[in-house]
Design a protein around this motif. Sequence first.
Motif, PDB file in Angstrom:
ATOM      1  N   GLY A 174       0.841  -1.195   0.000  1.00  0.00           N
ATOM      2  CA  GLY A 174       0.000   0.000   0.000  1.00  0.00           C
ATOM      3  C   GLY A 174       0.871   1.238   0.000  1.00  0.00           C
ATOM      4  N   TYR A 252      -3.269  -5.903   1.397  1.00  0.00           N
ATOM      5  CA  TYR A 252      -3.172  -4.598   0.741  1.00  0.00           C
ATOM      6  C   TYR A 252      -3.967  -3.566   1.534  1.00  0.00           C
ATOM      7  N   PHE A 254      -5.637   0.158   1.980  1.00  0.00           N
ATOM      8  CA  PHE A 254      -6.111   1.438   1.447  1.00  0.00           C
ATOM      9  C   PHE A 254      -6.271   2.412   2.598  1.00  0.00           C
ATOM     10  N   PHE A 271      -3.152  -0.424  -6.476  1.00  0.00           N
ATOM     11  CA  PHE A 271      -3.693  -1.741  -6.146  1.00  0.00           C
ATOM     12  C   PHE A 271      -3.751  -2.616  -7.399  1.00  0.00           C
ATOM     13  N   TYR A 275      -1.897  -6.056  -7.684  1.00  0.00           N
ATOM     14  CA  TYR A 275      -2.800  -7.204  -7.828  1.00  0.00           C
ATOM     15  C   TYR A 275      -2.431  -8.032  -9.052  1.00  0.00           C
ATOM     16  N   PHE A 283      -5.057 -12.487  -1.770  1.00  0.00           N
ATOM     17  CA  PHE A 283      -5.053 -11.085  -1.340  1.00  0.00           C
ATOM     18  C   PHE A 283      -6.088 -10.870  -0.251  1.00  0.00           C
ATOM     19  N   VAL A 285      -7.853  -7.444   1.397  1.00  0.00           N
ATOM     20  CA  VAL A 285      -7.889  -5.996   1.265  1.00  0.00           C
ATOM     21  C   VAL A 285      -8.372  -5.360   2.561  1.00  0.00           C
ATOM     22  N   GLU A 302     -14.807   0.169  -1.297  1.00  0.00           N
ATOM     23  CA  GLU A 302     -15.468  -1.108  -1.048  1.00  0.00           C
ATOM     24  C   GLU A 302     -16.078  -1.668  -2.326  1.00  0.00           C
ATOM     25  N   VAL A 305     -13.374  -2.864  -4.763  1.00  0.00           N
ATOM     26  CA  VAL A 305     -12.731  -4.117  -4.372  1.00  0.00           C
ATOM     27  C   VAL A 305     -13.697  -5.296  -4.534  1.00  0.00           C
ATOM     28  N   LEU A 310     -13.300  -9.699  -4.052  1.00  0.00           N
ATOM     29  CA  LEU A 310     -12.476  -9.779  -2.839  1.00  0.00           C
ATOM     30  C   LEU A 310     -13.242  -9.264  -1.632  1.00  0.00           C
ATOM     31  N   VAL A 312     -13.510  -7.346   2.030  1.00  0.00           N
ATOM     32  CA  VAL A 312     -12.905  -6.118   2.550  1.00  0.00           C
ATOM     33  C   VAL A 312     -12.927  -6.117   4.073  1.00  0.00           C
TER      34      VAL A 312
END
Length: 359
Positions: A174, A252, A254, A271, A275, A283, A285, A302, A305, A310, A312
């Motif tokens: 990140g 990762y 954010f 990202f 990715y 991964f 997130v 959100e 992603v 994925l 969150v």
Amino acid sequence: MKNPFERMPTVLTADELIDKAFRRAERAASAFKPRGDKVKKARQREELRIRTVSNVIRDNLKKVLERTPGLSTLPKFYQELVDVLVDRDTFHKAMAGIDWAIRMVRELEERYVERIRHSKDPDEMAQLRRQFYGRVASVLRDIDDRLRYLNKAREVLKDLPVVDLEIPTVVIAGHPNVGKSTLLKALTTAKPEIASYPFTTRGINVGIFEDGYFKYQVIDTPGLLDRPLSERNEIEKQAILALKHLGKLIVYIFDPSEYCGFPIEEQMHLFEEIYSEFNEFPFIVVLNKIDIAKKEQVEKIEEFVKRKGLEVFKISAAKGEGVEELKKKIVEVLRPLAHEVAKKKIEEELRRYRSALNL
Ligand code: GDP
């Protein structure tokens, strides 16, 4: 786990080594009490000088060869690092140069001792010995560049990061200031160790946490996974490659609050790059700084992603909110791997016991 170059000795320059060998030979010769007539005495003394010079030099060089691990025997993670730092070819040539010098010195030793044994004139013997000294010095000066190179390589290699290659490892990625090191501290109980990482000069943060019998390693590599690929030089690219041999999961981060100084769009862009670069990796997130982020900002990321399928995790690393849930998820992903590692260790130990007990 130790740095594989820990035992590599200081490599002397040609002149230093010559000096050391000649001084030792003089000391040995002056302490020596030869017997017999004048010619015999001279012969024994010159032979001793030659043998001493040869031994000192060969022992010293052999120690370098023996205590420097072969690059191909290293774990992949270290191979990648070493290759960018010291260039495999130059390294191998330097080692081959040392091997050559050892053989040359040995050959000269035998040749000159033989000649001195056939001589009946003390002056001639002294002259032969001086000739031997000259030739040995010139062999060493021939490899002086390589010796200096190896010593420089040693300086770098002995500072390689000491990370445990056995423990399943989480790599945190990140932009700068999104909260990577804060999260690392929140996840790991042990005070993070800062191992030196020669590419970035900014160090690598390593922390470990335990879940029952199993251990997990979390690392944060400032300077490596916090900028777009296009901005990285070759060395950094290869260092990233090295990370691939080490990491098993990417977390990762954010910063939806944008307090880190990077707009959400830029964070999404980074990202995407990471990715796809690490597409073979699982991964997780994380949206950090949830305590200060606005609802719209959080939702924006959100949505982005979730479109990738994925999950969150919304956390505040600074306040410790959501960190336990995140940890649970990390463990869930890595536990099968931890199982494998533990199983291997137990099997190894059993093998050792069995062979110790001759079963
Ligand atoms: P790194 O560069 O990604 O390692 O970021 P740091 O962990 O150094 O964090 C950057 C700044 O963000 C520091 O001032 C932290 O105190 C702050 N920070 C980190 N996590 C949080 C959080 O969850 N909430 C808030 N409000 N600040 C945070």
